[in-house]
Design a protein around this motif. Structure first.
Motif, short mmCIF file in Angstrom:
data_model
loop_
_atom_site.label_atom_id
_atom_site.label_comp_id
_atom_site.label_asym_id
_atom_site.label_seq_id
_atom_site.Cartn_x
_atom_site.Cartn_y
_atom_site.Cartn_z
N THR A 16 -3.13 11.26 -4.12
CA THR A 16 -1.66 11.75 -4.32
C THR A 16 -0.74 10.38 -4.23
O THR A 16 -0.73 9.60 -3.33
N ILE A 17 -0.43 10.24 -5.78
CA ILE A 17 0.39 8.85 -5.83
C ILE A 17 1.73 8.78 -4.98
O ILE A 17 2.06 7.79 -4.50
N ALA A 18 2.36 9.95 -4.97
CA ALA A 18 3.71 9.93 -4.30
C ALA A 18 3.30 9.77 -2.74
O ALA A 18 4.27 8.87 -2.00
N LYS A 19 2.36 10.13 -2.07
CA LYS A 19 1.89 9.70 -0.69
C LYS A 19 1.75 8.39 -0.59
O LYS A 19 1.96 7.71 0.45
N ASN A 20 0.80 7.86 -1.51
CA ASN A 20 0.15 6.31 -1.42
C ASN A 20 1.58 5.47 -1.47
O ASN A 20 1.74 4.49 -0.87
N ALA A 21 2.57 5.78 -2.35
CA ALA A 21 3.81 5.08 -2.58
C ALA A 21 4.34 4.98 -1.31
O ALA A 21 5.33 3.93 -0.98
N GLU A 22 4.65 6.38 -0.51
CA GLU A 22 5.35 6.29 0.61
C GLU A 22 4.80 5.63 1.78
O GLU A 22 5.41 4.72 2.37
N VAL A 23 3.46 5.43 1.85
CA VAL A 23 2.80 4.50 3.06
C VAL A 23 3.05 3.09 2.59
O VAL A 23 3.32 2.36 3.33
N ALA A 24 2.75 2.82 1.12
CA ALA A 24 2.82 1.31 1.03
C ALA A 24 4.24 0.84 1.15
O ALA A 24 4.55 -0.18 1.49
N GLU A 25 5.28 1.72 0.85
CA GLU A 25 6.69 1.01 1.03
C GLU A 25 6.89 0.94 2.27
O GLU A 25 7.44 -0.06 2.68
N GLY A 26 6.46 1.81 3.19
CA GLY A 26 6.90 1.40 4.77
C GLY A 26 6.12 0.18 4.97
O GLY A 26 6.87 -0.73 5.98
N LEU A 27 4.90 -0.09 5.01
CA LEU A 27 4.19 -1.40 5.09
C LEU A 27 4.79 -2.64 4.51
O LEU A 27 5.07 -3.62 5.11
N ILE A 28 5.14 -2.39 3.18
CA ILE A 28 6.01 -3.58 2.56
C ILE A 28 7.41 -4.02 3.15
O ILE A 28 7.48 -5.23 3.45
N ARG A 29 8.06 -2.96 3.51
CA ARG A 29 9.19 -3.07 4.17
C ARG A 29 9.12 -3.88 5.46
O ARG A 29 9.83 -4.76 5.76
N SER A 30 7.97 -3.48 6.38
CA SER A 30 7.84 -4.16 7.64
C SER A 30 7.54 -5.54 7.34
O SER A 30 7.86 -6.57 8.03
N ALA A 31 6.54 -5.76 6.49
CA ALA A 31 6.12 -7.17 6.25
C ALA A 31 7.37 -8.13 5.77
O ALA A 31 7.53 -9.30 6.15
N ALA A 32 7.99 -7.57 4.88
CA ALA A 32 9.27 -8.51 4.42
C ALA A 32 10.44 -8.65 5.57
O ALA A 32 10.86 -9.85 5.79
N LYS A 33 10.51 -7.49 6.52
CA LYS A 33 11.21 -7.89 7.74
C LYS A 33 10.73 -8.88 8.47
O LYS A 33 11.49 -9.54 9.12
N ASP A 34 9.44 -8.95 8.51
CA ASP A 34 8.59 -10.04 9.21
C ASP A 34 8.90 -11.45 8.47
O ASP A 34 8.11 -12.66 9.17
N GLY A 35 9.55 -11.56 7.36
CA GLY A 35 9.51 -12.88 6.80
C GLY A 35 8.68 -12.92 5.64
O GLY A 35 8.91 -14.13 5.01
N ALA A 36 8.00 -12.27 5.09
CA ALA A 36 7.04 -12.32 3.75
C ALA A 36 8.07 -12.50 2.73
O ALA A 36 8.80 -11.44 2.45
N ARG A 37 7.87 -13.64 1.86
CA ARG A 37 8.43 -13.73 0.66
C ARG A 37 7.59 -13.44 -0.64
O ARG A 37 7.95 -12.92 -1.93
N TYR A 38 6.41 -13.27 -0.26
CA TYR A 38 5.31 -12.88 -1.34
C TYR A 38 4.52 -11.78 -0.69
O TYR A 38 4.05 -11.90 0.57
N VAL A 39 4.54 -10.46 -1.41
CA VAL A 39 3.66 -9.37 -0.54
C VAL A 39 2.70 -8.94 -1.54
O VAL A 39 3.19 -8.79 -2.54
N GLN A 40 1.35 -8.76 -1.18
CA GLN A 40 0.47 -8.52 -1.95
C GLN A 40 -0.13 -6.97 -1.51
O GLN A 40 -0.55 -6.90 -0.22
N THR A 41 -0.61 -6.16 -2.62
CA THR A 41 -1.21 -4.86 -2.05
C THR A 41 -2.47 -4.83 -2.87
O THR A 41 -2.85 -5.77 -3.74
N PRO A 42 -3.31 -4.07 -2.64
CA PRO A 42 -4.74 -3.93 -2.77
C PRO A 42 -4.82 -3.57 -4.41
O PRO A 42 -3.80 -2.69 -5.13
N GLU A 43 -6.26 -3.52 -4.89
CA GLU A 43 -6.72 -2.90 -6.04
C GLU A 43 -6.32 -1.39 -5.89
O GLU A 43 -6.35 -0.70 -4.75
#
Length: 284
Positions: A16-43
């Motif tokens: 389910t694309i919407a569910k995958n996007a929701e999970v990814a969004e939360g993790l990307i937000r957390s990584a950026a909050k911790d100072g990441a300027r470049y964030v990479q997701t998987p294949e």
């Protein structure tokens, strides 16, 4: 020379694309909050479906993909460079592109790359994969020239083909990438050594976000998202297959130092490979 914080986001993408996007969004937000300027997701961040028919029912062209829409808005909101390791998007003619997207801090697409090498194999455990039956292979290597580093783009199986990474390093890439969905079997055998080898032979950082765990379509991926420095040392790793993220400090000065100590690229010479018996010569 620049210093920046990079993050690998590890996912367990499902159908389910919407569910995958929701999970990814939360993790990307957390990584950026911790100072990441470049964030990479998987294949295959947006969807992981083995059946070609099921995949085609779920995906759209890039402009309409909800995962990419989310990512564009998020990159702009957070002011980061967001590297979607790849998304499955329609490529026309009944084919699918396994396409990476690098988004700028304004949310615009700065670079795309279509996976060149297709994973067609029958594994000893009974798994069989024929990516070429579904995906249209890419034909161009891509380097994204970001304000803090030149980043070479690749996807998963590409990591087994050193010429891509050598060519990118010759063109000045300081960071090489291999976002992946490695199977557990191949990951346990080769994941770490392949990442380290590409880093060592090119004197470059390698950043590879991975899929991990048991997926809805029945496959199992290895996880272990990691960052390797130009001397071949793993400097950050998500040890296991659970979703999450890991951070690493990237210092591009370390690339110049490594290439100075082992000037393999500068010392490289053209040569030919002669077939035994002297019948003909094959360009290397």
């Amino acid at each position: 020379m620049a210093t920046f914080t990079a993050a690998c986001v590890q996912l367990r993408s499902g159908k389910t694309i919407a569910k995958n996007a929701e999970v990814a969004e939360g993790l990307i937000r957390s990584a950026a909050k911790d100072g990441a300027r470049y964030v990479q997701t998987p294949e295959m961040s947006n969807v992981l479906v083995k059946s070609r028919e099921d995949l085609l029912e779920r995906i759209t062209d890039a402009d309409a993909d909800p995962f990419l829409k989310m990512a564009k808005c998020l990159a702009a909101e957070l002011g980061i460079h967001l590297h979607l390791g790849s998304l499955a998007v329609l490529a026309g003619g009944g084919k699918v592109a396994n396409r990476a997207f690098l988004l700028g801090p304004d949310g615009a697409v700065e670079a795309t790359y279509d996976k060149i090498h297709m994973f067609d194999v029958d594994l000893p455990n009974g798994e069989s994969w024929r990516e070429s039956a579904t995906y249209e292979p890419g034909r161009e290597s891509v380097i994204a020239d970001l304000p803090f580093a030149k980043i070479g783009m690749a996807v998963c199986y590409d990591i087994r083909f050193p010429a891509i990474f050598r060519t990118q390093a010759r063109q000045g890439a300081e960071v090489l990438t291999g976002p992946a969905a490695f199977t557990r079997q191949t990951g346990e055998a080769h994941w770490h050594v392949l990442q380290r080898a590409r880093a060592i032979e090119n004197g470059a950082y390698v950043i590879s976000a991975a899929q991990g765990g048991h997926h809805e379509d029945g496959r199992e991926t290895y996880g272990h998202s990691l960052v390797v420095d130009p001397w071949g040392k793993v400097i950050a790793e998500l040890d296991g297959d659970e979703p999450g993220y890991v951070l690493a400090e990237i210092e591009t000065d370390a690339v110049a130092k490594a290439r100075g100590r082992i000037p393999a690229i500068a010392n490289e010479r053209d040569f030919v490979c002669q077939v035994a018996g002297g019948l003909k010569e094959i360009p290397a």
